[in-house]
Motif scaffolding. Structure first.
Motif, short mmCIF file in Angstrom:
data_model
loop_
_atom_site.label_atom_id
_atom_site.label_comp_id
_atom_site.label_asym_id
_atom_site.label_seq_id
_atom_site.Cartn_x
_atom_site.Cartn_y
_atom_site.Cartn_z
N THR A 151 1.91 1.96 -3.59
CA THR A 151 0.61 2.29 -4.67
C THR A 151 -0.04 3.60 -4.16
O THR A 151 -0.51 4.28 -5.05
CB THR A 151 -0.31 1.30 -4.69
N SER A 152 0.39 4.07 -3.04
CA SER A 152 -0.25 5.45 -2.67
C SER A 152 0.62 6.59 -3.16
O SER A 152 0.22 7.86 -2.97
CB SER A 152 -0.37 5.55 -1.07
N PRO A 190 0.78 -1.05 0.00
CA PRO A 190 -0.06 0.07 0.02
C PRO A 190 0.88 1.19 -0.19
O PRO A 190 0.40 2.24 -0.59
CB PRO A 190 -0.92 -0.07 1.35
N PRO A 209 -6.33 -6.40 -6.05
CA PRO A 209 -5.78 -6.34 -4.54
C PRO A 209 -5.40 -7.92 -4.30
O PRO A 209 -5.92 -8.89 -4.72
CB PRO A 209 -7.11 -6.43 -3.59
N GLY A 259 -1.54 -6.04 -0.48
CA GLY A 259 -1.18 -4.89 -1.69
C GLY A 259 -1.80 -4.96 -2.59
O GLY A 259 -3.15 -5.52 -2.84
N HIS A 260 -1.42 -4.61 -3.89
CA HIS A 260 -1.99 -4.56 -5.12
C HIS A 260 -1.05 -5.21 -6.25
O HIS A 260 0.05 -4.88 -6.31
CB HIS A 260 -2.61 -3.33 -5.45
#
Length: 296
Positions: free
Chosen positions: A162-163, A159, A177, A181-182
């Motif tokens: 990706t933020s 996260p 997802p 995380g992604h």
């Protein structure tokens, strides 16, 4: 660290990956290599440098992985991707659309680190070209670090990563997802291939590219290596292709063909595009001495 320690490590790092360190970077050397020195049971950094030089490729790889900078994020600096979307891609598509057979777009993300840049390029292409599936698009992403290439090829980001720089619409559209995380979706991942490449060695075998991104990597090279590497990169750019470098990097000292082009608050270069005769016939100001590389 003694001067001998610093000299030994600076020489080792330069020979392995071309990064030019000096005595002002003793803190960086210790912070990134102290664990390896301890793991190898070496009494000092001179002994460690000797062991690394005489070791298998595994220890050399560990040194490169430890010393190379991994500071990156999705759509870093933003403006190069806006120039890609509103300038480079439309012009390339317009040019290639004149031929029924030229539907190929080749892009190189050099010094790609953990993959945020090449995936950002892929997402930009998908956003810009509604019919991107009808094009033969390939993005080559390279780095000197095995660890970086391994992480990038997995395409899985926590996260925190990706933020940083990634708008929520991109996250929802191009990621799924997974494991807290992604992961980048397969359709995006399929555009990108990964390969280990040392920019100080020959990369002629990679072929030519319509667009080359090489940002914030060559600033760590000495002046001679910097000049040679940029000229070699220019040789890999197609006649009307684009070369994007870091926001703090200027190539005007390399000659009249390296005139900066401005679009969307970004600077890029088209070193192989035919320039007007009046530019080629005149020197473009005095040569600019590059700033001393800084490794953070």
């Amino acid at each position: 660290m003694t001067p001998q320690d610093i000299d030994a490590i600076c020489g080792l790092v330069y020979d392995l990956c071309g990064i030019a360190l000096d005595s002002s970077k003793d803190y960086l050397i210790e912070s990134r290599l102290a664990e390896l020195v301890k793991r190898e049971g070496c009494a000092n950094y001179v002994d460690f440098a000797v062991r690394a030089r005489n070791s298998s490729d595994n220890l050399k790889r560990d040194v490169v992985n430890a010393i190379t900078t991994r500071e990156t994020l999705f759509f870093r600096d933003k403006s190069p991707f806006e120039a890609l979307m509103f300038k480079a891609i439309p012009e390339l598509v317009d040019e290639k659309s004149k031929s029924a057979y030229d539907k190929r777009i080749r892009i190189w993300s050099a010094a790609c680190s953990t993959g945020q840049e090449p995936y950002s390029i892929a997402m930009t292409l998908m956003e810009t070209l509604p019919d991107f599936r009808n094009w033969n698009i390939s993005i080559l992403a390279t780095d000197i670090s095995d660890d970086a290439i391994d992480r990038a090829s997995r395409g899985l980001y926590p996260p925190l990563e990706t933020s940083r720089g990634l708008e929520s619409r991109y996250l929802n559209k191009y990621f799924t997802p997974q494991d807290g995380g992604h992961r980048i979706k397969d359709e995006v991942r399929a555009m990108v291939s990964f390969e280990k490449v040392n920019l100080l060695q020959s990369f002629v075998h990679l072929g030519r590219f319509d667009i080359v991104f090489c940002r914030n990597a060559i600033i760590y090279f000495n002046a001679e290596d910097r000049r040679r590497t940029y000229l070699n990169l220019a040789n890999q750019v197609t006649d009307n292709g684009y070369l994007f470098v870091g926001s703090s990097e200027s190539l005007i000292d390399l000659g009249p063909k390296f005139q900066p082009q401005h679009h969307c608050k970004s600077v890029f270069y088209q070193p192989n595009r035919q320039l007007p005769d009046f530019i080629l016939a005149n020197k473009v100001g005095p040569a600019v001495t590059p700033a001393t590389p800084v490794v953070r």
